[in-house]
Scaffold this motif. Structure first.
Motif, mmCIF file in Angstrom:
data_model
loop_
_atom_site.group_PDB
_atom_site.id
_atom_site.type_symbol
_atom_site.label_atom_id
_atom_site.label_comp_id
_atom_site.label_asym_id
_atom_site.label_seq_id
_atom_site.Cartn_x
_atom_site.Cartn_y
_atom_site.Cartn_z
ATOM 1 N N VAL A 64 0.855 -1.197 0.000
ATOM 2 C CA VAL A 64 0.000 0.000 0.000
ATOM 3 C C VAL A 64 0.885 1.240 0.000
ATOM 4 O O VAL A 64 0.656 2.202 -0.746
ATOM 5 N N LYS A 65 1.940 1.200 0.815
ATOM 6 C CA LYS A 65 2.873 2.336 0.853
ATOM 7 C C LYS A 65 3.480 2.566 -0.531
ATOM 8 O O LYS A 65 3.561 3.696 -1.001
ATOM 9 N N TRP A 66 3.853 1.491 -1.190
ATOM 10 C CA TRP A 66 4.434 1.621 -2.534
ATOM 11 C C TRP A 66 3.429 2.276 -3.498
ATOM 12 O O TRP A 66 3.812 3.032 -4.379
ATOM 13 N N GLY A 67 2.167 1.947 -3.278
ATOM 14 C CA GLY A 67 1.117 2.474 -4.153
ATOM 15 C C GLY A 67 0.902 3.972 -4.004
ATOM 16 O O GLY A 67 0.248 4.594 -4.845
ATOM 17 N N PHE A 68 1.452 4.588 -2.938
ATOM 18 C CA PHE A 68 1.287 6.031 -2.740
ATOM 19 C C PHE A 68 2.224 6.858 -3.618
ATOM 20 O O PHE A 68 2.073 8.067 -3.708
ATOM 21 N N LEU A 69 3.236 6.218 -4.233
ATOM 22 C CA LEU A 69 4.213 6.990 -5.017
ATOM 23 C C LEU A 69 3.499 7.670 -6.188
ATOM 24 O O LEU A 69 2.860 7.003 -6.994
ATOM 25 N N PRO A 70 3.604 9.005 -6.291
ATOM 26 C CA PRO A 70 2.934 9.677 -7.416
ATOM 27 C C PRO A 70 3.677 9.429 -8.723
ATOM 28 O O PRO A 70 4.891 9.264 -8.729
ATOM 29 N N ASN A 71 2.926 9.422 -9.788
ATOM 30 C CA ASN A 71 3.506 9.168 -11.105
ATOM 31 C C ASN A 71 3.681 10.485 -11.821
ATOM 32 O O ASN A 71 2.946 10.802 -12.747
ATOM 33 N N ASP A 72 4.640 11.301 -11.378
ATOM 34 C CA ASP A 72 4.715 12.646 -11.949
ATOM 35 C C ASP A 72 6.062 12.941 -12.593
ATOM 36 O O ASP A 72 6.420 14.097 -12.805
ATOM 37 N N GLY A 73 6.819 11.895 -12.862
ATOM 38 C CA GLY A 73 8.076 12.085 -13.591
ATOM 39 C C GLY A 73 9.263 12.468 -12.726
ATOM 40 O O GLY A 73 10.394 12.526 -13.222
ATOM 41 N N ARG A 74 9.040 12.762 -11.432
ATOM 42 C CA ARG A 74 10.189 13.086 -10.577
ATOM 43 C C ARG A 74 10.989 11.819 -10.297
ATOM 44 O O ARG A 74 10.434 10.709 -10.325
ATOM 45 N N PRO A 75 12.283 11.952 -9.991
ATOM 46 C CA PRO A 75 13.048 10.762 -9.599
ATOM 47 C C PRO A 75 12.433 10.140 -8.357
ATOM 48 O O PRO A 75 11.838 10.847 -7.549
ATOM 49 N N ARG A 76 12.571 8.838 -8.217
ATOM 50 C CA ARG A 76 12.053 8.137 -7.040
ATOM 51 C C ARG A 76 13.213 7.462 -6.320
ATOM 52 O O ARG A 76 14.110 6.944 -6.974
ATOM 53 N N TYR A 77 13.137 7.459 -5.008
ATOM 54 C CA TYR A 77 14.209 6.836 -4.230
ATOM 55 C C TYR A 77 13.672 5.756 -3.307
ATOM 56 O O TYR A 77 12.534 5.819 -2.857
ATOM 57 N N LEU A 78 14.544 4.785 -3.033
ATOM 58 C CA LEU A 78 14.262 3.789 -2.007
ATOM 59 C C LEU A 78 15.298 3.981 -0.900
ATOM 60 O O LEU A 78 16.504 4.037 -1.181
ATOM 61 N N THR A 79 14.834 4.097 0.326
ATOM 62 C CA THR A 79 15.760 4.174 1.451
ATOM 63 C C THR A 79 15.433 3.048 2.409
ATOM 64 O O THR A 79 14.312 2.951 2.896
ATOM 65 N N VAL A 198 6.659 13.483 -0.727
ATOM 66 C CA VAL A 198 7.785 14.440 -0.647
ATOM 67 C C VAL A 198 8.813 13.832 0.305
ATOM 68 O O VAL A 198 8.677 13.909 1.517
ATOM 69 N N GLY A 199 9.819 13.190 -0.249
ATOM 70 C CA GLY A 199 10.798 12.485 0.579
ATOM 71 C C GLY A 199 12.191 13.013 0.376
ATOM 72 O O GLY A 199 12.452 14.217 0.524
ATOM 73 N N LEU A 200 13.102 12.132 -0.007
ATOM 74 C CA LEU A 200 14.506 12.508 -0.173
ATOM 75 C C LEU A 200 14.643 13.546 -1.297
ATOM 76 O O LEU A 200 14.118 13.341 -2.401
ATOM 77 N N TYR A 201 15.352 14.632 -1.004
ATOM 78 C CA TYR A 201 15.539 15.741 -1.959
ATOM 79 C C TYR A 201 14.192 16.207 -2.538
ATOM 80 O O TYR A 201 14.097 16.599 -3.714
ATOM 81 N N GLY A 202 13.137 16.103 -1.725
ATOM 82 C CA GLY A 202 11.810 16.562 -2.157
ATOM 83 C C GLY A 202 11.133 15.636 -3.141
ATOM 84 O O GLY A 202 10.099 15.989 -3.726
ATOM 85 N N CYS A 203 11.680 14.446 -3.334
ATOM 86 C CA CYS A 203 11.130 13.525 -4.336
ATOM 87 C C CYS A 203 10.437 12.327 -3.672
ATOM 88 O O CYS A 203 10.713 12.009 -2.514
ATOM 89 N N PRO A 204 9.552 11.642 -4.413
ATOM 90 C CA PRO A 204 8.871 10.465 -3.855
ATOM 91 C C PRO A 204 9.869 9.424 -3.367
ATOM 92 O O PRO A 204 10.788 9.054 -4.102
ATOM 93 N N THR A 205 9.670 8.964 -2.142
ATOM 94 C CA THR A 205 10.646 8.057 -1.524
ATOM 95 C C THR A 205 9.944 6.964 -0.738
ATOM 96 O O THR A 205 9.056 7.241 0.063
#
Ligand code: NAI
Ligand code: SF4
Length: 425
Positions: A64-79, A198-205
Protein backbone atom coordinates in the motif's frame (compact mmCIF):
# COMPACT_ATOMS: atom_id res chain seq x y z
CA UNK A 1 7.67 -25.37 17.78
CA UNK A 2 8.22 -26.87 14.32
CA UNK A 3 8.84 -24.09 11.80
CA UNK A 4 11.01 -23.95 8.70
CA UNK A 5 12.88 -20.62 8.86
CA UNK A 6 12.63 -18.38 5.83
CA UNK A 7 14.65 -15.23 6.55
CA UNK A 8 17.28 -16.90 8.71
CA UNK A 9 17.54 -20.17 6.78
CA UNK A 10 21.18 -21.28 6.71
CA UNK A 11 22.36 -18.71 9.26
CA UNK A 12 24.77 -20.36 11.67
CA UNK A 13 25.22 -23.31 9.30
CA UNK A 14 26.66 -21.83 6.13
CA UNK A 15 28.33 -18.52 5.26
CA UNK A 16 25.61 -16.59 3.48
CA UNK A 17 27.82 -13.52 3.16
CA UNK A 18 29.53 -15.54 0.40
CA UNK A 19 27.50 -14.87 -2.75
CA UNK A 20 28.14 -18.35 -4.15
CA UNK A 21 26.71 -19.93 -1.00
CA UNK A 22 23.72 -17.59 -1.14
CA UNK A 23 23.10 -18.53 -4.79
CA UNK A 24 23.44 -22.23 -3.98
CA UNK A 25 20.62 -21.79 -1.45
CA UNK A 26 18.36 -20.36 -4.20
CA UNK A 27 19.51 -16.77 -3.79
CA UNK A 28 18.97 -14.25 -6.62
CA UNK A 29 16.45 -16.54 -8.34
CA UNK A 30 13.63 -14.21 -7.28
CA UNK A 31 15.51 -11.25 -8.75
CA UNK A 32 15.94 -13.12 -12.03
CA UNK A 33 12.25 -14.06 -12.05
CA UNK A 34 11.13 -10.49 -11.27
CA UNK A 35 13.32 -8.74 -13.82
CA UNK A 36 12.94 -11.21 -16.66
CA UNK A 37 9.33 -12.39 -16.40
CA UNK A 38 7.26 -9.95 -14.29
CA UNK A 39 5.85 -6.49 -14.90
CA UNK A 40 6.72 -3.97 -12.15
CA UNK A 41 3.05 -3.45 -11.25
CA UNK A 42 2.54 -7.22 -10.94
CA UNK A 43 5.25 -7.30 -8.25
CA UNK A 44 3.56 -4.48 -6.33
CA UNK A 45 0.26 -6.40 -6.53
CA UNK A 46 1.94 -9.60 -5.34
CA UNK A 47 3.34 -7.79 -2.28
CA UNK A 48 -0.05 -6.17 -1.62
CA UNK A 49 -1.83 -9.54 -1.78
CA UNK A 50 0.81 -11.10 0.48
CA UNK A 51 -0.13 -8.38 2.96
CA UNK A 52 3.49 -7.76 3.87
CA UNK A 53 3.26 -5.48 6.92
CA UNK A 54 6.17 -3.15 7.68
CA UNK A 55 8.50 -4.74 10.22
CA UNK A 56 10.01 -1.47 11.52
CA UNK A 57 7.35 -1.06 14.19
CA UNK A 58 4.24 0.51 12.72
CA UNK A 59 3.09 -2.50 10.66
CA UNK A 60 1.96 -0.35 7.71
CA UNK A 61 1.29 -2.54 4.62
CA UNK A 62 4.36 -2.27 2.35
CA UNK A 63 2.48 -2.73 -0.94
CA UNK A 64 0.00 0.00 0.00
CA UNK A 65 2.87 2.34 0.85
CA UNK A 66 4.43 1.62 -2.53
CA UNK A 67 1.12 2.47 -4.15
CA UNK A 68 1.29 6.03 -2.74
CA UNK A 69 4.21 6.99 -5.02
CA UNK A 70 2.93 9.68 -7.42
CA UNK A 71 3.51 9.17 -11.11
CA UNK A 72 4.72 12.65 -11.95
CA UNK A 73 8.08 12.09 -13.59
CA UNK A 74 10.19 13.09 -10.58
CA UNK A 75 13.05 10.76 -9.60
CA UNK A 76 12.05 8.14 -7.04
CA UNK A 77 14.21 6.84 -4.23
CA UNK A 78 14.26 3.79 -2.01
CA UNK A 79 15.76 4.17 1.45
CA UNK A 80 16.21 1.11 3.60
CA UNK A 81 15.95 1.99 7.26
CA UNK A 82 18.80 0.08 8.92
CA UNK A 83 19.12 2.55 11.78
CA UNK A 84 17.74 -0.06 14.17
CA UNK A 85 17.76 1.69 17.55
CA UNK A 86 14.62 0.70 19.44
CA UNK A 87 15.96 -0.65 22.75
CA UNK A 88 15.65 -4.43 22.83
CA UNK A 89 15.66 -4.73 19.03
CA UNK A 90 18.45 -6.35 17.03
CA UNK A 91 16.79 -8.39 14.29
CA UNK A 92 17.99 -6.15 11.46
CA UNK A 93 21.51 -6.57 12.74
CA UNK A 94 21.33 -10.33 12.26
CA UNK A 95 19.87 -9.99 8.76
CA UNK A 96 22.56 -7.50 7.73
CA UNK A 97 25.53 -9.30 9.25
CA UNK A 98 24.54 -12.85 8.35
CA UNK A 99 22.42 -12.57 5.18
CA UNK A 100 23.26 -9.32 3.34
CA UNK A 101 22.46 -10.66 -0.14
CA UNK A 102 18.84 -11.35 0.84
CA UNK A 103 18.51 -7.64 1.59
CA UNK A 104 20.29 -6.61 -1.61
CA UNK A 105 18.06 -8.92 -3.67
CA UNK A 106 15.00 -7.42 -1.97
CA UNK A 107 16.23 -3.90 -2.70
CA UNK A 108 16.75 -4.53 -6.42
CA UNK A 109 13.32 -6.17 -6.77
CA UNK A 110 11.63 -3.35 -4.83
CA UNK A 111 13.46 -0.76 -6.94
CA UNK A 112 12.41 -2.49 -10.17
CA UNK A 113 8.78 -2.82 -8.99
CA UNK A 114 8.56 0.86 -8.15
CA UNK A 115 10.69 2.29 -10.97
CA UNK A 116 13.16 3.64 -8.43
CA UNK A 117 16.13 5.68 -9.63
CA UNK A 118 18.57 5.10 -6.77
CA UNK A 119 18.57 3.13 -3.50
CA UNK A 120 20.17 3.92 -0.15
CA UNK A 121 20.78 1.87 2.97
CA UNK A 122 20.89 4.17 6.01
CA UNK A 123 22.72 2.10 8.61
CA UNK A 124 23.30 3.03 12.22
CA UNK A 125 26.79 4.19 13.08
CA UNK A 126 27.48 1.38 15.52
CA UNK A 127 26.95 -1.21 12.75
CA UNK A 128 30.38 -0.38 11.27
CA UNK A 129 31.11 -3.99 10.44
CA UNK A 130 27.59 -4.34 9.04
CA UNK A 131 28.24 -1.44 6.67
CA UNK A 132 31.47 -3.12 5.51
CA UNK A 133 29.66 -6.43 4.99
CA UNK A 134 26.98 -4.70 2.94
CA UNK A 135 29.47 -2.79 0.78
CA UNK A 136 31.41 -5.97 0.02
CA UNK A 137 28.17 -7.83 -0.74
CA UNK A 138 27.06 -5.06 -3.12
CA UNK A 139 30.40 -5.28 -4.99
CA UNK A 140 30.13 -9.10 -5.16
CA UNK A 141 26.58 -8.74 -6.51
CA UNK A 142 27.80 -6.18 -9.04
CA UNK A 143 30.40 -8.64 -10.37
CA UNK A 144 27.62 -11.17 -10.94
CA UNK A 145 25.47 -8.61 -12.77
CA UNK A 146 22.81 -8.22 -10.05
CA UNK A 147 23.61 -4.58 -9.20
CA UNK A 148 24.67 -1.64 -11.37
CA UNK A 149 24.00 -0.94 -15.02
CA UNK A 150 21.80 -3.12 -17.22
CA UNK A 151 21.12 -5.77 -14.57
CA UNK A 152 21.04 -9.29 -16.09
CA UNK A 153 20.90 -7.62 -19.50
CA UNK A 154 17.33 -6.41 -18.88
CA UNK A 155 18.08 -2.72 -19.30
CA UNK A 156 17.17 -2.04 -15.66
CA UNK A 157 19.90 -0.28 -13.65
CA UNK A 158 20.22 0.32 -9.94
CA UNK A 159 22.91 1.61 -7.62
CA UNK A 160 22.84 1.06 -3.86
CA UNK A 161 24.63 3.53 -1.57
CA UNK A 162 25.40 2.56 2.01
CA UNK A 163 25.26 5.58 4.33
CA UNK A 164 26.36 5.35 7.96
CA UNK A 165 24.41 7.38 10.48
CA UNK A 166 25.90 8.97 13.59
CA UNK A 167 24.05 6.88 16.17
CA UNK A 168 21.14 9.16 17.05
CA UNK A 169 17.96 7.23 17.95
CA UNK A 170 15.79 9.87 16.31
CA UNK A 171 17.38 9.22 12.90
CA UNK A 172 15.41 5.96 12.81
CA UNK A 173 12.30 8.12 12.47
CA UNK A 174 11.85 8.15 8.73
CA UNK A 175 11.78 11.88 8.05
CA UNK A 176 14.69 12.57 10.44
CA UNK A 177 16.54 9.85 8.57
CA UNK A 178 15.90 11.66 5.28
CA UNK A 179 17.15 14.96 6.73
CA UNK A 180 20.27 13.20 7.97
CA UNK A 181 20.82 11.54 4.59
CA UNK A 182 20.56 14.97 2.94
CA UNK A 183 23.28 16.26 5.29
CA UNK A 184 20.94 18.24 7.56
CA UNK A 185 20.22 17.96 11.28
CA UNK A 186 18.48 14.68 12.00
CA UNK A 187 15.15 16.14 13.05
CA UNK A 188 11.73 14.75 12.13
CA UNK A 189 9.66 16.67 9.59
CA UNK A 190 5.99 17.49 9.98
CA UNK A 191 3.85 14.87 8.19
CA UNK A 192 1.95 15.01 5.90
CA UNK A 193 3.39 15.26 3.33
CA UNK A 194 4.58 11.68 3.80
CA UNK A 195 7.92 10.64 2.29
CA UNK A 196 6.08 8.65 -0.39
CA UNK A 197 5.08 12.01 -1.87
CA UNK A 198 7.78 14.44 -0.65
CA UNK A 199 10.80 12.48 0.58
CA UNK A 200 14.51 12.51 -0.17
CA UNK A 201 15.54 15.74 -1.96
CA UNK A 202 11.81 16.56 -2.16
CA UNK A 203 11.13 13.53 -4.34
CA UNK A 204 8.87 10.46 -3.85
CA UNK A 205 10.65 8.06 -1.52
CA UNK A 206 9.89 4.62 -0.17
CA UNK A 207 11.29 3.93 3.27
CA UNK A 208 11.14 0.34 4.47
CA UNK A 209 12.85 -1.55 7.25
CA UNK A 210 15.58 -4.16 6.56
CA UNK A 211 13.34 -7.05 7.62
CA UNK A 212 10.48 -5.83 5.43
CA UNK A 213 12.67 -5.69 2.32
CA UNK A 214 14.27 -9.04 3.21
CA UNK A 215 10.82 -10.64 2.85
CA UNK A 216 10.35 -9.42 -0.72
CA UNK A 217 12.48 -12.06 -2.58
CA UNK A 218 10.56 -14.86 -0.83
CA UNK A 219 7.17 -13.43 -1.78
CA UNK A 220 8.25 -13.03 -5.42
CA UNK A 221 9.79 -16.49 -5.54
CA UNK A 222 7.01 -18.43 -3.78
CA UNK A 223 3.92 -16.30 -4.40
CA UNK A 224 1.54 -14.40 -2.12
CA UNK A 225 -0.61 -17.44 -1.31
CA UNK A 226 2.40 -19.29 0.14
CA UNK A 227 3.25 -16.23 2.18
CA UNK A 228 -0.21 -15.70 3.69
CA UNK A 229 -0.20 -19.30 4.92
CA UNK A 230 2.79 -18.61 7.16
CA UNK A 231 0.97 -17.93 10.39
CA UNK A 232 0.33 -19.56 13.73
CA UNK A 233 -2.97 -17.67 14.04
CA UNK A 234 -4.94 -18.33 10.85
CA UNK A 235 -8.02 -16.68 12.38
CA UNK A 236 -6.30 -13.33 11.79
CA UNK A 237 -5.51 -12.96 8.06
CA UNK A 238 -4.30 -9.37 8.57
CA UNK A 239 -0.88 -10.41 9.95
CA UNK A 240 1.19 -13.17 8.39
CA UNK A 241 4.67 -14.18 7.30
CA UNK A 242 7.88 -15.07 9.10
CA UNK A 243 8.87 -12.76 11.95
CA UNK A 244 12.09 -12.29 13.85
CA UNK A 245 11.49 -11.91 17.58
CA UNK A 246 14.34 -10.42 19.60
CA UNK A 247 13.92 -11.84 23.09
CA UNK A 248 15.84 -10.18 25.91
CA UNK A 249 15.70 -9.72 29.66
CA UNK A 250 14.96 -12.51 32.11
CA UNK A 251 15.07 -15.54 29.80
CA UNK A 252 17.62 -18.33 29.69
CA UNK A 253 18.62 -17.91 26.03
CA UNK A 254 18.19 -14.31 24.89
CA UNK A 255 18.49 -13.86 21.14
CA UNK A 256 16.77 -13.57 17.77
CA UNK A 257 14.25 -16.27 16.92
CA UNK A 258 12.42 -16.58 13.63
CA UNK A 259 8.85 -17.78 14.18
CA UNK A 260 5.60 -17.46 12.27
CA UNK A 261 3.49 -14.40 12.96
CA UNK A 262 0.73 -15.20 15.45
CA UNK A 263 2.77 -17.54 17.65
CA UNK A 264 1.76 -17.00 21.28
CA UNK A 265 3.77 -14.91 23.70
CA UNK A 266 4.23 -18.06 25.78
CA UNK A 267 5.83 -19.88 22.82
CA UNK A 268 8.17 -16.97 22.12
CA UNK A 269 9.39 -16.97 25.72
CA UNK A 270 9.70 -20.78 25.76
CA UNK A 271 11.68 -20.70 22.50
CA UNK A 272 14.14 -18.42 24.28
CA UNK A 273 14.57 -21.03 27.02
CA UNK A 274 11.86 -19.75 29.34
CA UNK A 275 12.48 -18.05 32.66
CA UNK A 276 15.32 -19.02 34.95
CA UNK A 277 14.42 -21.78 37.43
CA UNK A 278 12.38 -20.58 40.39
CA UNK A 279 11.47 -17.24 38.81
CA UNK A 280 7.96 -15.95 38.09
CA UNK A 281 6.95 -13.78 35.16
CA UNK A 282 6.10 -10.24 36.17
CA UNK A 283 5.64 -8.39 32.87
CA UNK A 284 6.66 -8.27 29.21
CA UNK A 285 7.13 -5.42 26.76
CA UNK A 286 6.18 -7.17 23.52
CA UNK A 287 7.56 -4.70 20.98
CA UNK A 288 10.45 -2.74 22.43
CA UNK A 289 10.85 -0.01 25.02
CA UNK A 290 8.06 2.09 23.44
CA UNK A 291 5.33 -0.47 24.05
CA UNK A 292 3.02 -0.90 27.08
CA UNK A 293 3.59 -3.92 29.29
CA UNK A 294 1.63 -7.14 29.10
CA UNK A 295 1.23 -9.34 32.18
CA UNK A 296 1.13 -13.15 32.77
CA UNK A 297 -2.57 -13.27 31.86
CA UNK A 298 -1.52 -12.36 28.31
CA UNK A 299 0.79 -15.34 27.78
CA UNK A 300 -1.60 -16.89 25.26
CA UNK A 301 -1.99 -13.75 23.18
CA UNK A 302 -0.94 -14.38 19.56
CA UNK A 303 2.00 -12.20 18.61
CA UNK A 304 0.50 -10.43 15.63
CA UNK A 305 -0.30 -6.76 15.14
CA UNK A 306 -4.03 -7.00 15.84
CA UNK A 307 -3.96 -9.45 18.77
CA UNK A 308 -1.26 -7.58 20.68
CA UNK A 309 -3.16 -4.32 20.12
CA UNK A 310 -6.35 -5.94 21.42
CA UNK A 311 -4.44 -6.97 24.55
CA UNK A 312 -3.52 -3.33 25.16
CA UNK A 313 -0.02 -3.09 23.73
CA UNK A 314 1.77 -3.07 20.36
CA UNK A 315 3.75 -5.65 18.41
CA UNK A 316 6.16 -2.82 17.51
CA UNK A 317 9.52 -4.25 16.49
CA UNK A 318 8.71 -7.61 18.17
CA UNK A 319 11.49 -6.94 20.67
CA UNK A 320 10.14 -9.03 23.53
CA UNK A 321 11.59 -7.73 26.81
CA UNK A 322 10.87 -10.09 29.69
CA UNK A 323 10.78 -9.01 33.35
CA UNK A 324 10.63 -11.61 36.13
CA UNK A 325 9.77 -11.15 39.80
CA UNK A 326 13.32 -10.01 40.67
CA UNK A 327 13.08 -6.88 38.50
CA UNK A 328 12.36 -3.51 40.06
CA UNK A 329 10.20 -1.83 37.41
CA UNK A 330 10.98 1.61 38.83
CA UNK A 331 14.60 0.97 37.82
CA UNK A 332 13.38 0.12 34.33
CA UNK A 333 11.29 3.31 34.19
CA UNK A 334 14.29 5.40 35.19
CA UNK A 335 16.40 3.67 32.56
CA UNK A 336 13.88 4.23 29.75
CA UNK A 337 13.06 7.82 30.70
CA UNK A 338 16.77 8.65 30.80
CA UNK A 339 17.13 7.15 27.33
CA UNK A 340 14.27 9.15 25.80
CA UNK A 341 15.36 12.34 27.50
CA UNK A 342 18.81 11.91 25.99
CA UNK A 343 17.45 11.08 22.53
CA UNK A 344 14.77 13.80 22.20
CA UNK A 345 15.75 16.07 19.33
CA UNK A 346 14.32 19.05 21.22
CA UNK A 347 12.09 20.55 18.51
CA UNK A 348 8.81 20.16 20.42
CA UNK A 349 8.32 21.63 23.91
CA UNK A 350 6.20 18.74 25.33
CA UNK A 351 8.92 16.26 24.35
CA UNK A 352 11.98 18.36 25.15
CA UNK A 353 10.66 19.38 28.57
CA UNK A 354 8.51 16.32 29.27
CA UNK A 355 11.20 13.70 28.75
CA UNK A 356 13.53 15.68 31.00
CA UNK A 357 10.83 16.04 33.69
CA UNK A 358 10.04 12.34 33.57
CA UNK A 359 13.68 11.44 34.07
CA UNK A 360 13.95 13.80 37.04
CA UNK A 361 10.72 12.51 38.58
CA UNK A 362 11.85 8.89 38.37
CA UNK A 363 15.30 9.74 39.69
CA UNK A 364 13.63 11.43 42.66
CA UNK A 365 11.19 8.55 43.23
CA UNK A 366 14.03 6.06 43.07
CA UNK A 367 16.00 8.10 45.58
CA UNK A 368 13.06 7.90 48.00
CA UNK A 369 11.94 11.50 47.59
CA UNK A 370 8.79 10.87 45.53
CA UNK A 371 5.38 12.16 46.61
CA UNK A 372 1.74 11.27 45.85
CA UNK A 373 1.76 14.30 43.58
CA UNK A 374 4.39 12.66 41.39
CA UNK A 375 2.01 9.81 40.60
CA UNK A 376 -0.66 12.25 39.50
CA UNK A 377 1.90 14.12 37.47
CA UNK A 378 2.94 10.96 35.59
CA UNK A 379 -0.71 10.42 34.64
CA UNK A 380 -1.10 14.05 33.57
CA UNK A 381 2.04 13.92 31.47
CA UNK A 382 0.45 11.39 29.16
CA UNK A 383 -2.17 13.98 28.19
CA UNK A 384 0.50 16.57 27.65
CA UNK A 385 3.11 14.48 25.85
CA UNK A 386 1.18 11.98 23.73
CA UNK A 387 -0.24 13.07 20.39
CA UNK A 388 1.00 16.64 20.78
CA UNK A 389 4.35 16.53 18.97
CA UNK A 390 5.92 16.16 15.54
CA UNK A 391 6.92 12.52 15.98
CA UNK A 392 6.05 9.68 18.36
CA UNK A 393 9.21 9.80 20.49
CA UNK A 394 7.26 11.87 22.99
CA UNK A 395 4.43 9.29 23.09
CA UNK A 396 7.00 6.52 23.44
CA UNK A 397 8.71 8.23 26.38
CA UNK A 398 5.57 8.37 28.47
CA UNK A 399 4.32 4.88 27.56
CA UNK A 400 6.29 2.85 30.10
CA UNK A 401 5.69 5.24 33.05
CA UNK A 402 1.94 5.22 32.40
CA UNK A 403 1.91 1.44 31.94
CA UNK A 404 3.77 1.08 35.25
CA UNK A 405 1.33 3.37 37.04
CA UNK A 406 -1.65 1.49 35.60
CA UNK A 407 -0.45 -2.09 36.10
CA UNK A 408 1.97 -1.93 39.04
CA UNK A 409 1.12 1.16 41.15
CA UNK A 410 2.43 -0.64 44.24
CA UNK A 411 5.93 -0.69 42.74
CA UNK A 412 5.88 3.10 42.68
CA UNK A 413 4.05 3.51 45.95
CA UNK A 414 6.66 1.66 47.94
CA UNK A 415 9.15 4.39 47.05
CA UNK A 416 6.78 7.24 47.90
CA UNK A 417 7.41 9.22 51.07
CA UNK A 418 10.34 7.00 51.90
CA UNK A 419 12.61 9.92 52.78
CA UNK A 420 9.98 11.24 55.22
CA UNK A 421 9.70 7.80 56.84
CA UNK A 422 13.45 7.50 57.28
CA UNK A 423 13.98 11.11 58.39
CA UNK A 424 10.71 12.33 59.91
CA UNK A 425 10.45 16.13 60.13
P1 NAI B 1 3.44 5.67 11.11
O1 NAI B 1 2.30 4.81 11.46
O2 NAI B 1 3.27 7.17 11.16
O3 NAI B 1 3.87 5.37 9.61
C1 NAI B 1 4.18 4.11 9.14
C2 NAI B 1 4.63 4.20 7.72
O4 NAI B 1 3.54 4.38 6.84
C3 NAI B 1 5.57 5.37 7.42
O5 NAI B 1 6.51 4.95 6.47
C4 NAI B 1 4.67 6.43 6.83
O6 NAI B 1 5.34 7.30 5.96
C5 NAI B 1 3.68 5.57 6.07
N1 NAI B 1 2.36 6.22 5.96
C6 NAI B 1 1.42 6.26 6.93
N2 NAI B 1 0.33 6.92 6.48
C7 NAI B 1 0.60 7.29 5.20
C8 NAI B 1 -0.13 8.00 4.20
N3 NAI B 1 -1.37 8.47 4.41
N4 NAI B 1 0.47 8.22 3.01
C9 NAI B 1 1.72 7.75 2.78
N5 NAI B 1 2.45 7.06 3.67
C10 NAI B 1 1.90 6.84 4.87
O7 NAI B 1 4.66 5.21 12.04
P2 NAI B 1 6.16 5.78 12.18
O8 NAI B 1 6.13 7.05 12.96
O9 NAI B 1 6.84 5.81 10.86
O10 NAI B 1 6.84 4.64 13.04
C11 NAI B 1 6.51 4.46 14.39
C12 NAI B 1 6.93 3.07 14.79
O11 NAI B 1 8.32 2.95 14.70
C13 NAI B 1 6.56 2.70 16.20
O12 NAI B 1 5.53 1.75 16.13
C14 NAI B 1 7.82 2.09 16.82
O13 NAI B 1 7.57 0.80 17.28
C15 NAI B 1 8.75 2.01 15.66
N6 NAI B 1 10.13 2.27 16.03
C16 NAI B 1 11.06 1.44 15.51
C17 NAI B 1 12.38 1.58 15.80
C18 NAI B 1 13.38 0.59 15.28
O14 NAI B 1 14.53 0.59 15.75
N7 NAI B 1 13.02 -0.24 14.33
C19 NAI B 1 12.84 2.71 16.65
C20 NAI B 1 11.79 3.51 17.15
C21 NAI B 1 10.48 3.30 16.84
FE1 SF4 C 1 11.96 15.82 18.36
FE2 SF4 C 1 10.60 14.83 20.44
FE3 SF4 C 1 9.41 16.48 18.74
FE4 SF4 C 1 10.05 13.99 17.97
S1 SF4 C 1 8.58 14.57 19.54
S2 SF4 C 1 10.34 15.87 16.80
S3 SF4 C 1 12.00 13.72 19.09
S4 SF4 C 1 11.16 16.96 20.09
Amino acid sequence: MQFEPVLTKGIGKVDLTNIDVYEAQGGYQALRKALTSMEPQAIVEEVKKANLRGRGGAGFPAGVKWGFLPNDGRPRYLTVNADESEPGTCNNRTLIYANPHQLIEGIIITAFANRITQSFIYIRGEFKRGAEILMKAIEDARKKGYVGQNILGTGFSQEITVHRGASAYICGEESALLNSLEGRRGEPRVKPPFPAVVGLYGCPTIINNVETISNVPHIVKNGWEWYTKITANPSNPKSCGPKLFTVSGCVQRPGNYELPMGVTLREVIETAGGLRPGRKLKAVQPGGSSTPMLTPEHLDVPMDFESVAAAGSLLGTAAVIVYDDTVDLVDVALYWTRFYSHESCGQCTPCREGTHWLERVFARIKAGGGTEGDLKMIADMQTQMAGTTICVLSDAAVTFPVSLLKLFPEELERYINRVKEVRPA
